[in-house]
Scaffold this active site. Structure first.
Site, PDB file in Angstrom:
ATOM      1  N   TYR A  33     -63.360  64.847  12.427  1.00  0.00           N
ATOM      2  CA  TYR A  33     -63.526  63.835  11.387  1.00  0.00           C
ATOM      3  C   TYR A  33     -65.001  63.605  11.080  1.00  0.00           C
ATOM      4  O   TYR A  33     -65.883  64.042  11.813  1.00  0.00           O
ATOM      5  CB  TYR A  33     -62.854  62.523  11.784  1.00  0.00           C
ATOM      6  CG  TYR A  33     -63.628  61.690  12.796  1.00  0.00           C
ATOM      7  CD1 TYR A  33     -64.353  60.566  12.389  1.00  0.00           C
ATOM      8  CD2 TYR A  33     -63.632  62.014  14.147  1.00  0.00           C
ATOM      9  CE1 TYR A  33     -65.051  59.791  13.306  1.00  0.00           C
ATOM     10  CE2 TYR A  33     -64.322  61.244  15.074  1.00  0.00           C
ATOM     11  CZ  TYR A  33     -65.034  60.129  14.641  1.00  0.00           C
ATOM     12  OH  TYR A  33     -65.731  59.376  15.547  1.00  0.00           O
ATOM     13  N   ARG A  52     -72.160  69.092   9.356  1.00  0.00           N
ATOM     14  CA  ARG A  52     -71.609  68.874  10.690  1.00  0.00           C
ATOM     15  C   ARG A  52     -70.101  69.100  10.700  1.00  0.00           C
ATOM     16  O   ARG A  52     -69.541  69.619  11.675  1.00  0.00           O
ATOM     17  CB  ARG A  52     -71.945  67.478  11.204  1.00  0.00           C
ATOM     18  CG  ARG A  52     -71.515  67.270  12.662  1.00  0.00           C
ATOM     19  CD  ARG A  52     -72.018  65.970  13.232  1.00  0.00           C
ATOM     20  NE  ARG A  52     -71.485  64.815  12.519  1.00  0.00           N
ATOM     21  CZ  ARG A  52     -71.826  63.550  12.780  1.00  0.00           C
ATOM     22  NH1 ARG A  52     -72.715  63.304  13.739  1.00  0.00           N
ATOM     23  NH2 ARG A  52     -71.316  62.543  12.100  1.00  0.00           N
ATOM     24  N   ARG A 101     -43.701  71.020  17.856  1.00  0.00           N
ATOM     25  CA  ARG A 101     -44.768  70.826  18.825  1.00  0.00           C
ATOM     26  C   ARG A 101     -44.939  72.057  19.696  1.00  0.00           C
ATOM     27  O   ARG A 101     -43.966  72.577  20.239  1.00  0.00           O
ATOM     28  CB  ARG A 101     -44.460  69.599  19.690  1.00  0.00           C
ATOM     29  CG  ARG A 101     -45.532  69.246  20.706  1.00  0.00           C
ATOM     30  CD  ARG A 101     -45.131  67.993  21.479  1.00  0.00           C
ATOM     31  NE  ARG A 101     -46.154  67.607  22.443  1.00  0.00           N
ATOM     32  CZ  ARG A 101     -46.234  68.092  23.680  1.00  0.00           C
ATOM     33  NH1 ARG A 101     -45.340  68.993  24.097  1.00  0.00           N
ATOM     34  NH2 ARG A 101     -47.193  67.695  24.496  1.00  0.00           N
ATOM     35  N   LYS A 151     -67.216  66.681  16.730  1.00  0.00           N
ATOM     36  CA  LYS A 151     -66.746  65.341  16.331  1.00  0.00           C
ATOM     37  C   LYS A 151     -65.229  65.361  16.162  1.00  0.00           C
ATOM     38  O   LYS A 151     -64.700  65.401  15.044  1.00  0.00           O
ATOM     39  CB  LYS A 151     -67.452  64.883  15.052  1.00  0.00           C
ATOM     40  CG  LYS A 151     -67.340  63.374  14.804  1.00  0.00           C
ATOM     41  CD  LYS A 151     -68.254  62.958  13.663  1.00  0.00           C
ATOM     42  CE  LYS A 151     -68.133  61.476  13.358  1.00  0.00           C
ATOM     43  NZ  LYS A 151     -68.679  60.621  14.426  1.00  0.00           N
ATOM     44  N   GLU A 183     -74.774  58.640  25.684  1.00  0.00           N
ATOM     45  CA  GLU A 183     -74.811  58.002  24.362  1.00  0.00           C
ATOM     46  C   GLU A 183     -73.950  56.758  24.410  1.00  0.00           C
ATOM     47  O   GLU A 183     -73.371  56.428  25.445  1.00  0.00           O
ATOM     48  CB  GLU A 183     -74.326  58.968  23.274  1.00  0.00           C
ATOM     49  CG  GLU A 183     -72.937  59.505  23.492  1.00  0.00           C
ATOM     50  CD  GLU A 183     -72.565  60.605  22.499  1.00  0.00           C
ATOM     51  OE1 GLU A 183     -73.204  60.712  21.437  1.00  0.00           O
ATOM     52  OE2 GLU A 183     -71.619  61.357  22.778  1.00  0.00           O
ATOM     53  N   LEU A 207     -73.097  63.802  20.746  1.00  0.00           N
ATOM     54  CA  LEU A 207     -72.908  64.131  19.344  1.00  0.00           C
ATOM     55  C   LEU A 207     -74.251  64.317  18.654  1.00  0.00           C
ATOM     56  O   LEU A 207     -75.183  63.548  18.878  1.00  0.00           O
ATOM     57  CB  LEU A 207     -72.118  63.019  18.645  1.00  0.00           C
ATOM     58  CG  LEU A 207     -71.714  63.320  17.201  1.00  0.00           C
ATOM     59  CD1 LEU A 207     -70.675  64.433  17.152  1.00  0.00           C
ATOM     60  CD2 LEU A 207     -71.154  62.070  16.532  1.00  0.00           C
TER      61      LEU A 207
END
Length: 287
Positions: A33, A52, A101, A151, A183, A207
């Site tokens: 995302y 990114r 699945r 991310k 972070e 990140l």
């Protein structure tokens, strides 16, 4: 007001938007995302977020679903349809819906990514009290996976860390691994000592923040010394200042870590100056 959202090529009322229960983003957290800040109707650091996103998709082997210029066009259409002034646009790309699945990745020639975007309105985001007055944080053990540079939507532990902070009566949490801060729960972290900014260097441990990259560039142009190295909680508590950066928080002062006041216990001059510089420059470059 019902938002207009984007799902797989369609602009829909949010009440009509649907994603399959078999989508791998839902059953496997198999998705990445981005969140792009919007201020005054402008997208901030859009090119960085687009780059990114492409990197994250490549790292987990999801086909990039966007043609050149398409992603920006979608963002602008959502801005217009929702009359968004201040806030952000959330984007998520999953590996798609294979129809059932399974741990094994589906064939990308058959199963295409699922793409979702929507707006989030936050009026007056530049006047956020936390951005002006600073926040308090606690430290928590680092327990995330070791590809934090991607991310992904795997945000369970960061969510738990934010809840730990809330239960402790503070605003956020910093992760600590092998004695050093990696972070924040959703941000990059910094301390200031003797006029120099100290922040952990980029690696798979954290990140690669888009706001971080822009902020360090602006700080360098302002001739503020930057030292890229890990720092400890004790160093943070003994620092002159501390702050964090993210797309939604911009530059936010940190005034307390694990109950110890940082400096005078109020936002320091460098953090305040960097917040002003970042917002000014980001708005100038906004599209």
């Amino acid at each position: 007001m019902t938002r207009t959202v984007y799902v797989n090529g369609e602009y829909l009322p949010e009440t009509e938007a649907k994603v399959s229960i078999f989508d791998r983003g839902f059953v496997m957290g198999d998705a990445v995302y981005e969140v792009t800040a919007v201020v005054g109707g402008k997208l901030l650091d859009f090119a960085g977020h687009e780059a990114r996103l492409a990197r994250s998709l490549n790292e987990i082997e999801i086909e990039n679903p966007f043609a050149e210029g398409e992603l920006l066009a979608i963002h602008r259409e959502l801005l217009a349809k929702n009359e968004l002034v201040d806030g952000g646009i959330y984007l998520q790309v999953t590996r798609g819906n294979p129809g059932d699945r399974d741990f094994v990745f589906p064939d990308p020639a058959v199963v295409k990514p699922t793409v979702v975007l929507y707006t989030q309105s936050r009026p007056g985001v530049l006047q956020s009290p936390t951005g002006i007055n600073g926040i308090r944080v606690i430290s928590v053990p680092e327990m995330r996976w070791h590809r934090r540079d991607i991310k992904t939507v795997q945000l369970l532990y960061p969510s738990m860390a934010k809840m730990m902070a809330k239960k402790a009566g503070v605003d956020d949490a910093w992760f600590v691994e092998d004695g050093f801060v990696t972070e924040g729960s959703s941000n990059n972290t910094y301390i200031v000592k003797d006029g120099a900014i100290i922040t952990r260097p980029l690696s798979q441990d954290l990140l690669h923040g888009i706001t971080r990259a822009a902020l360090l560039r602006y700080a360098n142009e302002a001739q503020i010394k930057i030292i890229e190295r890990p720092f400890t909680i004790a160093e943070a508590q003994a620092a002159d200042e501390a702050f964090l950066t993210s797309a939604s928080a911009f530059v936010t002062p940190v005034i307390e870590v694990d109950g110890a006041a940082i400096g005078a216990g109020t936002p320091g001059p460098i953090a305040k100056r960097l917040r002003e510089i970042y917002i000014d420059e980001a708005l100038k470059a906004g599209i």
